[in-house]
Design a protein around this motif. Structure first.
Motif, PDB file in Angstrom:
ATOM      1  N   ASP A 175     -56.177   4.956  25.027  1.00 20.65           N
ATOM      2  CA  ASP A 175     -56.243   3.687  25.700  1.00 20.65           C
ATOM      3  C   ASP A 175     -56.478   2.609  24.875  1.00 20.65           C
ATOM      4  O   ASP A 175     -57.391   1.694  24.770  1.00 20.65           O
ATOM      5  CB  ASP A 175     -57.449   3.808  26.719  1.00 20.65           C
ATOM      6  N   GLY A 176     -55.476   2.409  23.852  1.00 19.45           N
ATOM      7  CA  GLY A 176     -55.269   1.205  22.748  1.00 19.45           C
ATOM      8  C   GLY A 176     -54.210   0.321  22.979  1.00 19.45           C
ATOM      9  O   GLY A 176     -53.310   0.863  23.793  1.00 19.45           O
ATOM     10  N   LEU A 177     -54.183  -0.931  22.722  1.00 18.06           N
ATOM     11  CA  LEU A 177     -53.436  -1.996  22.761  1.00 18.06           C
ATOM     12  C   LEU A 177     -52.139  -1.473  21.960  1.00 18.06           C
ATOM     13  O   LEU A 177     -52.093  -1.096  20.684  1.00 18.06           O
ATOM     14  CB  LEU A 177     -53.730  -3.296  22.479  1.00 18.06           C
ATOM     15  N   LEU A 178     -50.805  -1.311  22.499  1.00 15.39           N
ATOM     16  CA  LEU A 178     -49.746  -1.020  21.768  1.00 15.39           C
ATOM     17  C   LEU A 178     -49.450  -2.260  20.708  1.00 15.39           C
ATOM     18  O   LEU A 178     -49.207  -2.991  20.943  1.00 15.39           O
ATOM     19  CB  LEU A 178     -48.434  -0.866  22.922  1.00 15.39           C
ATOM     20  N   SER A 179     -48.949  -1.421  19.388  1.00 14.27           N
ATOM     21  CA  SER A 179     -48.837  -2.344  18.596  1.00 14.27           C
ATOM     22  C   SER A 179     -47.753  -1.267  17.441  1.00 14.27           C
ATOM     23  O   SER A 179     -47.941   0.003  17.568  1.00 14.27           O
ATOM     24  CB  SER A 179     -49.669  -2.964  17.735  1.00 14.27           C
ATOM     25  N   SER A 180     -46.756  -1.882  16.598  1.00 12.55           N
ATOM     26  CA  SER A 180     -46.029  -1.134  15.803  1.00 12.55           C
ATOM     27  C   SER A 180     -46.885  -0.276  14.710  1.00 12.55           C
ATOM     28  O   SER A 180     -46.801   0.823  14.440  1.00 12.55           O
ATOM     29  CB  SER A 180     -45.070  -1.867  14.951  1.00 12.55           C
ATOM     30  N   GLU A 181     -48.104  -0.899  14.118  1.00  8.46           N
ATOM     31  CA  GLU A 181     -48.998  -0.377  13.339  1.00  8.46           C
ATOM     32  C   GLU A 181     -49.536   0.753  13.817  1.00  8.46           C
ATOM     33  O   GLU A 181     -49.866   1.794  13.295  1.00  8.46           O
ATOM     34  CB  GLU A 181     -49.914  -1.327  12.754  1.00  8.46           C
ATOM     35  N   PHE A 182     -50.169   0.736  15.212  1.00  5.69           N
ATOM     36  CA  PHE A 182     -50.768   1.658  15.945  1.00  5.69           C
ATOM     37  C   PHE A 182     -49.707   2.934  16.029  1.00  5.69           C
ATOM     38  O   PHE A 182     -50.360   4.271  15.706  1.00  5.69           O
ATOM     39  CB  PHE A 182     -51.301   1.241  17.320  1.00  5.69           C
ATOM     40  N   LEU A 183     -48.805   2.865  16.416  1.00  5.59           N
ATOM     41  CA  LEU A 183     -47.991   3.918  16.678  1.00  5.59           C
ATOM     42  C   LEU A 183     -47.486   4.535  15.249  1.00  5.59           C
ATOM     43  O   LEU A 183     -47.533   5.994  15.200  1.00  5.59           O
ATOM     44  CB  LEU A 183     -46.495   3.174  17.275  1.00  5.59           C
ATOM     45  N   VAL A 184     -47.000   3.743  14.235  1.00  7.85           N
ATOM     46  CA  VAL A 184     -46.926   4.204  12.987  1.00  7.85           C
ATOM     47  C   VAL A 184     -48.081   5.110  12.373  1.00  7.85           C
ATOM     48  O   VAL A 184     -47.922   6.410  11.863  1.00  7.85           O
ATOM     49  CB  VAL A 184     -46.551   3.275  12.020  1.00  7.85           C
ATOM     50  N   ASN A 185     -49.235   4.844  12.404  1.00  9.50           N
ATOM     51  CA  ASN A 185     -50.539   5.539  12.179  1.00  9.50           C
ATOM     52  C   ASN A 185     -50.627   6.738  12.864  1.00  9.50           C
ATOM     53  O   ASN A 185     -51.168   7.592  12.282  1.00  9.50           O
ATOM     54  CB  ASN A 185     -51.629   4.572  12.081  1.00  9.50           C
ATOM     55  N   ILE A 186     -50.198   6.826  13.971  1.00 11.17           N
ATOM     56  CA  ILE A 186     -50.624   8.021  14.747  1.00 11.17           C
ATOM     57  C   ILE A 186     -49.690   9.061  14.137  1.00 11.17           C
ATOM     58  O   ILE A 186     -50.009  10.423  14.361  1.00 11.17           O
ATOM     59  CB  ILE A 186     -50.267   7.998  16.344  1.00 11.17           C
ATOM     60  N   PHE A 187     -48.519   8.859  13.814  1.00  8.18           N
ATOM     61  CA  PHE A 187     -47.464   9.862  13.411  1.00  8.18           C
ATOM     62  C   PHE A 187     -47.449  10.217  11.987  1.00  8.18           C
ATOM     63  O   PHE A 187     -46.649  10.864  11.523  1.00  8.18           O
ATOM     64  CB  PHE A 187     -46.162   9.541  13.928  1.00  8.18           C
ATOM     65  N   ILE A 188     -48.370   9.597  11.264  1.00 11.56           N
ATOM     66  CA  ILE A 188     -48.315   9.731   9.657  1.00 11.56           C
ATOM     67  C   ILE A 188     -48.854  11.423   9.745  1.00 11.56           C
ATOM     68  O   ILE A 188     -49.538  12.080  10.296  1.00 11.56           O
ATOM     69  CB  ILE A 188     -49.497   8.820   9.168  1.00 11.56           C
TER      70      ILE A 188
END
Length: 270
Positions: A153-166
């Motif tokens: 439940d976090g605000l969507l951002s490009s940095e957030f998405l990239v960090n998830i898939f590292i």
């Protein structure tokens, strides 16, 4: 009519409250199943009842008898057929969420920001050959899928998405679920498609993307770990080899719309 003339003020108020409560409950139940497969099943039940009534009126006794037996079987089958929706309704009732209003529609500026953030994340993932699976929820709620992952439940951002898939991070393996401008969960397990006609070169990530769009109206965006190829699944179809501009156009056109055929611009699979 004589009964109506004998009604007192309290009786009228009680009847009005009764009708209002029942109407609101029916409305909330409709909102709960709207956009799910339960709507199509409900339409089938209504058609069956209508045909049964028509056959009785036309004195088609054999047809009416067969339909009456089908209705008896239907009474037993309905709890099984609607089991996911019934379970979700009871869960939401227990959490006090059944009668909450649906989330507000995002404004145009916020929607364009979200699309831009997803495109920026895809650019990084593609350039670095990082596999990703992003599910964009539309009308059908993916509550059961959310339960298979880790709630964020976090605000969507490009940095957030990239960090998830590292790679080798705790949540990189699985799907991310996006609802509006929120990343609801990561590491989610999706149902795999059972379509036997898919290309053998499609891996588990792409089959999961197709599978979730077969069972809901969601969009599923994938980035191949081996090739960096961008794909988008919708309504059980997968379009591959998308460039960033085409992806942006498709997300803008499809994310807020009901499911439909994919637009040309890449290679179709499935």
């Amino acid at each position: 009519m004589p009964y109506l003339t004998n009604l007192g003020l309290l009786d009228v108020i009680a009847a009005a409250v009764d009708i209002a409560v029942v109407s609101y409950v029916l409305y909330r139940l409709f909102v709960l199943i709207r956009g799910t497969r339960a709507v199509q099943l409900l339409k089938g039940v209504i058609v069956l009842l209508a045909v049964s009534t028509l056959s009785r009126w036309l004195r088609l006794y054999t047809v009416n008898w067969l339909l009456a037996q089908a209705q008896v079987a239907l009474i037993v089958a309905l709890p099984v057929v609607f089991q996911p929706e019934l379970r979700r309704a009871l869960e939401q009732l227990g959490r006090g969420r059944l009668f909450r209003s649906p989330p507000p529609v995002l404004g145009e500026a916020e929607f364009q920001r979200l699309v831009g953030e997803i495109i920026k994340a895809v650019q990084v993932l593609t350039r670095n050959r990082i596999g990703a699976l992003i599910v964009l929820e539309r009308e059908t709620r993916l509550g059961e899928v959310l339960d298979t992952g880790t709630k964020l439940d976090g605000l969507l951002s490009s940095e957030f998405l990239v960090n998830i898939f590292i790679p080798k991070t705790p949540l990189h393996d699985g799907a991310v679920i996006v609802r509006g401008n929120r990343v609801l969960a990561a590491g989610c397990v999706l149902p795999l498609t059972e379509n036997p006609d898919l290309s053998k070169e499609l891996g588990t990530r792409h089959r999961a993307a197709i599978g979730i769009t077969e069972q809901s109206d969601a969009l599923a965006l994938t980035v191949s770990e081996e090739t960096g190829v961008i794909s988008l699944a919708n309504a059980g179809k997968l379009i591959r080899h998308l460039d960033e501009r085409t992806l942006q156009e498709m997300l803008t056109a499809l994310w807020r719309l009901r499911p439909g055929p994919l637009q040309p611009g890449g290679r179709m699979s499935g």
